[in-house]
Design a protein around this motif. Sequence first.
Motif, short mmCIF file in Angstrom:
data_model
loop_
_atom_site.label_atom_id
_atom_site.label_comp_id
_atom_site.label_asym_id
_atom_site.label_seq_id
_atom_site.Cartn_x
_atom_site.Cartn_y
_atom_site.Cartn_z
N VAL A 84 3.98 21.46 12.19
CA VAL A 84 2.64 21.07 11.35
C VAL A 84 2.70 19.65 11.03
O VAL A 84 3.93 19.17 10.84
CB VAL A 84 2.71 21.92 10.18
N VAL A 85 1.52 18.65 11.38
CA VAL A 85 1.57 17.44 11.07
C VAL A 85 0.62 17.28 9.97
O VAL A 85 -0.62 17.79 9.85
CB VAL A 85 1.32 16.67 12.30
N ASN A 86 0.90 16.67 8.69
CA ASN A 86 0.33 16.39 7.49
C ASN A 86 -0.29 14.84 7.70
O ASN A 86 0.43 14.17 8.17
CB ASN A 86 0.91 16.54 6.39
N GLN A 87 -1.55 14.51 7.19
CA GLN A 87 -1.97 13.27 7.21
C GLN A 87 -2.09 12.53 5.90
O GLN A 87 -2.40 13.36 4.98
CB GLN A 87 -3.29 13.36 7.93
N SER A 88 -2.00 10.97 5.94
CA SER A 88 -2.41 10.54 4.70
C SER A 88 -2.93 9.13 5.24
O SER A 88 -2.48 8.64 6.15
CB SER A 88 -0.89 10.07 4.04
N HIS A 89 -4.27 9.09 4.67
CA HIS A 89 -5.08 7.92 4.95
C HIS A 89 -5.61 6.97 3.75
O HIS A 89 -5.68 7.54 2.71
CB HIS A 89 -6.49 8.43 5.52
N GLY A 127 -6.50 2.43 3.00
CA GLY A 127 -6.48 1.02 3.38
C GLY A 127 -4.99 0.73 3.98
O GLY A 127 -3.92 1.16 3.42
N SER A 128 -5.10 0.11 5.13
CA SER A 128 -3.84 -0.13 5.99
C SER A 128 -2.72 -0.64 5.12
O SER A 128 -1.53 -0.16 5.06
CB SER A 128 -4.04 -0.81 7.22
N SER A 129 -2.96 -1.86 4.19
CA SER A 129 -1.84 -2.24 3.44
C SER A 129 -1.31 -1.40 2.46
O SER A 129 0.10 -1.47 2.17
CB SER A 129 -2.40 -3.62 3.11
N LYS A 130 -2.17 -0.75 1.71
CA LYS A 130 -1.97 -0.01 0.68
C LYS A 130 -0.98 1.12 1.26
O LYS A 130 -0.02 1.60 0.54
CB LYS A 130 -3.17 0.56 -0.05
N GLN A 131 -1.43 1.69 2.45
CA GLN A 131 -0.53 2.54 3.04
C GLN A 131 0.77 2.45 3.37
O GLN A 131 1.99 3.32 3.07
CB GLN A 131 -1.19 3.36 4.35
N ALA A 132 0.96 1.39 3.96
CA ALA A 132 2.53 0.68 4.28
C ALA A 132 3.20 0.50 3.07
O ALA A 132 4.43 0.85 3.20
CB ALA A 132 2.20 -0.51 5.08
N ASN A 133 2.56 0.02 2.04
CA ASN A 133 3.35 -0.06 0.92
C ASN A 133 3.71 1.40 0.07
O ASN A 133 4.99 1.31 -0.30
CB ASN A 133 2.49 -1.12 -0.07
N SER A 134 2.99 2.09 0.41
CA SER A 134 3.41 3.33 -0.18
C SER A 134 4.46 4.04 0.31
O SER A 134 5.49 4.60 -0.16
CB SER A 134 2.11 4.51 0.02
N VAL A 135 4.80 3.68 1.86
CA VAL A 135 5.88 3.87 2.52
C VAL A 135 7.07 3.41 2.24
O VAL A 135 8.07 3.89 1.66
CB VAL A 135 5.60 4.14 3.96
N ILE A 136 6.93 2.28 1.94
CA ILE A 136 8.04 1.24 1.31
C ILE A 136 8.33 1.80 -0.08
O ILE A 136 9.51 1.65 -0.39
CB ILE A 136 7.51 -0.19 1.24
N GLU A 137 7.54 2.25 -0.72
CA GLU A 137 7.64 2.51 -2.32
C GLU A 137 8.22 4.18 -2.30
O GLU A 137 8.66 4.63 -3.29
CB GLU A 137 6.43 2.49 -3.06
N GLY A 138 8.56 4.73 -1.26
CA GLY A 138 9.07 6.18 -1.22
C GLY A 138 8.26 7.27 -0.52
O GLY A 138 8.64 8.24 -0.40
N LEU A 139 6.95 6.99 -0.11
CA LEU A 139 6.33 7.96 0.64
C LEU A 139 6.99 8.33 1.82
O LEU A 139 7.09 7.54 2.89
CB LEU A 139 4.51 7.57 0.95
#
Length: 339
Positions: free
Chosen positions: A65-70, A72-84
């Motif tokens: 199963v694939v979940n999605q998160s969408h 603004g691109s920079s905000k998304q990338a920063n979220s991954v760095i911050e632990g998403l």
Amino acid sequence: MRNSLKPLLTRRALGLAAALMAVLPLAQAQTTLLNVSYDVTREFYKEYNPAFAKYWQRTTKESVVVNQSHGGSSKQANSVIEGLAADVITMNQASDIDILATRGKLIPADWAKRLPDNSSPNSSVTVLLVRKGNPKKIVDWVDLARPGVSVIIPNPKTSGNGRYTYLAAYGAVVKRGGGEANARALVRGIFANVPVLDGGGRAATTTFAQRQIGDVLATFESEVPLIKGEFGGDFDVVYPNITVLAENPVSVVDKVVDKKGTRKQAEAYLKYLWSDEGQTIAARHHLRPRSAKVLQQFAKDFPPVKTFTVQETFGGWDRVQKEHFADGGIYDQIFAGRR
């Protein structure tokens, strides 16, 4: 009598246990992936995810199963760095994946070499969406700087869509031999005509199409049919004489998949983007496929357009980020000097 039943009961019990053992691995095999992506890929991945899940079930007998998160691109990338905990990241520019290597230490620096086409399975181009009949007679980038033209562009500091628009206008001048000063002047004039800087491409679309603000929306070619479908057909698309090729890179997030034990599924999920089915789904969602065969099948949907890449015109995303979009960079200087 009882003793004679014992072997039969034992055989039945063993058979039931064997059946349960055969079923349990299937029940336990379901894997959940998280794809962290940019604003305007929702519809594409809504179709691609179940297609991949069917392929994976068919070939491995495992459920995924694939979940999605969408966003603004920079905000998304920063979220991954911050632990998403993204198993994969799918962006519209390399810089928003590069920071996972440089700042987050989540992926190797050479991540783009792991898949074909610099890990970009599809692309788009930046175009101009205008009101029906094009009342402001907009045909090219220079028209966006004219007095009386209201332009909707998402914030280049937070949105890949906005960065591509900025680079498309700037690069169009440079490619025609206009020089850096002329490029800055054009971009300054365009951003002087921007009434609101939304955080991402989807918000900018809402401002233009739903709130009816602006004469022209700078967006990706892939977004145009979606906008027309959602908000009606009262728009025309304008292809500038030259525009930027927006390549859409992808990467596994190594530290996440290794911790979760999902590397096999995550890598397969991305590789399937290059399959005939993955390329066809991309084309159906108006993303330009890498496959020449699929592109030929959808040729009527992708008119020829003269493009340039960020690499050839600006020296790559790393240089662009440092020179144009870092705090105090060229974009900040231009924005501060708007007339």
